[in-house]
Scaffold this motif. Structure first.
Motif, short mmCIF file in Angstrom:
data_model
loop_
_atom_site.label_atom_id
_atom_site.label_comp_id
_atom_site.label_asym_id
_atom_site.label_seq_id
_atom_site.Cartn_x
_atom_site.Cartn_y
_atom_site.Cartn_z
N SER A 162 0.68 -1.48 0.28
CA SER A 162 -0.29 -0.26 0.09
C SER A 162 0.49 1.42 0.34
N PRO A 163 0.55 1.98 -0.29
CA PRO A 163 1.04 3.43 -0.21
C PRO A 163 2.36 4.04 0.75
N ASN A 164 1.53 4.35 1.47
CA ASN A 164 2.59 4.73 2.68
C ASN A 164 3.52 3.66 2.95
N ASN A 188 -1.22 2.42 16.96
CA ASN A 188 -2.73 3.73 16.11
C ASN A 188 -2.54 2.22 14.64
N ALA A 189 -2.58 0.62 14.61
CA ALA A 189 -2.96 -0.43 14.03
C ALA A 189 -2.82 -0.02 13.07
N LYS A 190 -1.97 0.42 12.30
CA LYS A 190 -1.41 0.80 11.19
C LYS A 190 0.16 0.39 10.65
N VAL A 191 -0.14 -0.51 9.01
CA VAL A 191 1.35 0.06 8.74
C VAL A 191 1.93 1.08 7.57
N PRO A 192 3.28 1.76 8.44
CA PRO A 192 4.32 0.84 7.80
C PRO A 192 4.66 0.79 9.62
N VAL A 193 5.38 0.29 10.09
CA VAL A 193 6.19 -0.25 11.32
C VAL A 193 7.61 -0.15 10.38
N ASP A 198 -1.67 -7.98 6.47
CA ASP A 198 -3.04 -8.19 5.43
C ASP A 198 -3.49 -6.96 5.87
N VAL A 199 -3.98 -5.93 5.29
CA VAL A 199 -4.33 -5.23 6.04
C VAL A 199 -6.15 -5.66 5.91
N PHE A 200 -6.35 -5.74 5.11
CA PHE A 200 -7.90 -6.41 4.16
C PHE A 200 -8.49 -7.46 5.31
N VAL A 240 5.04 1.83 0.63
CA VAL A 240 6.27 1.66 -0.33
C VAL A 240 7.03 2.91 -0.40
N LYS A 241 6.83 4.40 0.57
CA LYS A 241 7.20 4.99 0.54
C LYS A 241 8.44 3.85 1.36
N VAL A 242 8.28 4.19 2.61
CA VAL A 242 9.78 2.49 2.90
C VAL A 242 10.28 1.93 1.80
N PHE A 249 6.54 3.87 13.69
CA PHE A 249 5.60 4.05 12.87
C PHE A 249 5.59 5.44 12.79
N GLU A 250 4.43 5.57 10.93
CA GLU A 250 4.33 6.66 10.76
C GLU A 250 5.61 6.88 9.42
N SER A 251 4.67 6.91 8.45
CA SER A 251 6.08 6.50 7.03
C SER A 251 6.72 8.10 7.01
N ARG A 279 -14.89 -4.32 9.05
CA ARG A 279 -14.05 -3.84 10.49
C ARG A 279 -12.59 -3.08 9.51
N PHE A 280 -12.59 -2.73 8.96
CA PHE A 280 -11.35 -2.24 8.29
C PHE A 280 -11.74 -0.81 8.13
N LEU A 281 -12.55 -0.67 7.65
CA LEU A 281 -13.60 0.63 7.58
C LEU A 281 -14.30 1.23 8.79
N LYS A 327 -5.17 -8.06 9.58
CA LYS A 327 -3.97 -8.53 10.70
C LYS A 327 -4.15 -6.96 11.68
N GLN A 328 -3.89 -6.06 11.06
CA GLN A 328 -3.49 -4.93 12.52
C GLN A 328 -3.51 -4.76 13.56
N PHE A 329 -5.43 -5.78 13.37
CA PHE A 329 -5.79 -6.12 15.25
C PHE A 329 -5.04 -7.06 15.44
N ASN A 330 -4.56 -7.67 15.08
CA ASN A 330 -3.80 -8.57 16.02
C ASN A 330 -2.69 -7.72 17.53
N1 LIG Z 1 0.34 8.34 8.66
C1 LIG Z 1 0.13 7.70 7.99
C2 LIG Z 1 -1.22 6.27 7.29
C3 LIG Z 1 -0.53 4.32 7.98
C4 LIG Z 1 -2.43 4.28 6.95
O1 LIG Z 1 -2.86 4.45 6.72
N2 LIG Z 1 -1.48 2.67 6.75
C5 LIG Z 1 -2.77 2.03 6.14
C6 LIG Z 1 -2.04 1.44 4.62
S1 LIG Z 1 -1.74 2.06 3.18
C7 LIG Z 1 -3.47 1.23 7.02
O2 LIG Z 1 -2.64 0.82 8.19
N3 LIG Z 1 -4.58 0.55 7.13
C8 LIG Z 1 -5.10 0.27 7.99
C9 LIG Z 1 -6.20 0.42 8.61
O3 LIG Z 1 -6.36 1.88 9.23
O4 LIG Z 1 -6.89 0.34 9.94
C10 LIG Z 1 1.57 7.01 7.76
O5 LIG Z 1 1.87 7.69 7.09
O6 LIG Z 1 1.77 5.88 8.43
#
Ligand SMILES: N[C@@H](CCC(=O)N[C@@H](CS)C(=O)NCC(=O)O)C(=O)O
Length: 239
Positions: free
Chosen positions: A9-11, A49-54, A32-34, A13-15, A69-71, A228-230, A37-40
Motif C-alpha cells: 500500500s502507498p504508505n 494506532n494499528a496501521k502499517v508501515p512499522v 494484510d490490513v484487508f 511503499v514509501k519505505v 511507525f508513521e511513514s 472491520r477495516f472501515l 491483521k493490523q488488529f492482532n
Molecule cells: N499516517 C500513516 C498512515 C498509515 C496508513 O493509513 N496505513 C494504512 C495502509 S497504507 C493502514 O494500515 N490501514 C489500516 C487501517 O487503517 O486499519 C502513515 O503515513 O504511516
C-alpha cells in the motif's frame, strides 16, 4: 537486518523506495490490513494506532533496537541514519521538510479519503466525492508549482520528499485521478517519468507487485472484514 511490517500500500511503499535507494538490507513482514491483521495484539504492540508501515531496526541509535511507525517518521529516521536523501541543515532542510508535511497531511490523507468515497461509500456521496477530489487536485496543483521552480520536490537533490509523494501519485495516475490535469501538469508528469526511471524505484515497484499478490485485494475481502477495516456496521464504535 531491518524488518518492515506492511503490504503493497502507498504508505508502506514509501519505505520500500527509501530502503532500496539507500541499499540497506531489509525484509518485509506481511501485515494484510484487508484481512484485519493490523488488529492482532502482537502487531498492536508495535503500533497501537494499528496501521502499517512499522520499521524495526536492530541497529538503531546508540546501537540499540528501535521500532518506528508513521511513514514520515520512518523516512526522516532513515535519512538521518544514513546522512542521505535530506539536506542536513539550513533553509534547504526546512524546505524539504515543509513539502514532506504537505504529503503527510495533504496528499496522503486526502487521497485516502477520495479512494474511500470512490470505492467503499454508498451511492449519494457526491458531495464528499467532489470535496476530496478538489482537495487532491489542489495538492497536484501545488506539486506542479513546486516542480516548476525546483528539480525535485525535496529541493536541488532527490530525497525523501520525492519518495513520499511518489506512491500516491502513481496510484492517482493509475486510477485516473489526474484526469485532464495531466496536460496542464507538465512538470509533475516529467517528475513521474524521472522517478520511474530510477533503478531503485523500479525495484520498489516490483516488490510492491509481489506484496500485493500475497495479500488480500480490497475487492476480495469478505464484507465483515471490510466493515472491520472501515469500522462500520457491527464494528462501528459509535460517535
Ligand atoms: N499516517 C500513516 C498512515 C498509515 C496508513 O493509513 N496505513 C494504512 C495502509 S497504507 C493502514 O494500515 N490501514 C489500516 C487501517 O487503517 O486499519 C502513515 O503515513 O504511516
Amino acid at each position: 537486518m531491518i524488518t518492515l511490517y506492511g503490504m503493497g500500500s502507498p504508505n508502506v511503499v514509501k519505505v520500500f523506495l527509501a530502503l532500496e535507494e539507500l541499499e540497506l538490507p531489509w525484509k518485509l513482514e506481511l501485515v494484510d490490513v484487508f484481512d484485519g491483521k493490523q488488529f492482532n495484539p502482537e502487531f498492536m504492540k508495535l503500533n497501537p494506532n494499528a496501521k502499517v508501515p512499522v520499521l524495526v531496526d536492530p541497529d538503531g541509535p546508540g546501537g540499540k533496537s528501535i521500532t518506528i511507525f508513521e511513514s514520515g517518521a520512518i523516512l526522516i529516521y532513515l535519512a538521518e541514519k544514513t546522512g542521505k536523501l535530506l539536506p542536513k541543515e539550513g533553509a534547504a532542510r526546512y524546505e524539504a521538510l515543509q513539502w514532506l508535511m504537505v504529503q503527510l497531511t495533504g496528499q496522503g490523507p486526502m487521497s485516502g479519503q477520495l479512494v474511500h468515497f470512490v470505492r467503499f461509500a454508498p451511492s449519494g456521496s457526491d458531495y464528499s466525492l467532489a470535496r476530496y477530489k478538489t482537495q487532491v487536485r489542489n495538492v497536484y496543483k501545488a506539486m506542479e508549482h513546486r516542480l516548476s521552480t525546483s528539480p525535485w520536490l525535496t529541493g536541488a537533490e532527490y530525497g525523501i520528499t520525492d519518495i513520499a509523494f511518489y506512491p500516491w501519485s502513481r496510484t492517482a495516475d493509475g486510477l485516473g485521478f489526474l484526469g485532464d490535469d495531466k496536460a496542464k501538469h507538465v512538470h509533475l508528469m516529467s517528475w513521474m517519468a524521472k522517478m520511474a526511471a530510477r533503478p531503485a524505484v523500479a525495484r520498489a515497484n516490483a516488490k510492491q507487485d509481489e506484496a500485493r499478490a500475497k495479500t488480500t485485494a480490497f475487492d476480495k475481502a469478505d464484507s465483515d472484514t471490510l466493515d472491520r477495516f472501515l469500522q462500520r456496521g457491527r464494528w462501528h464504535v459509535g460517535t
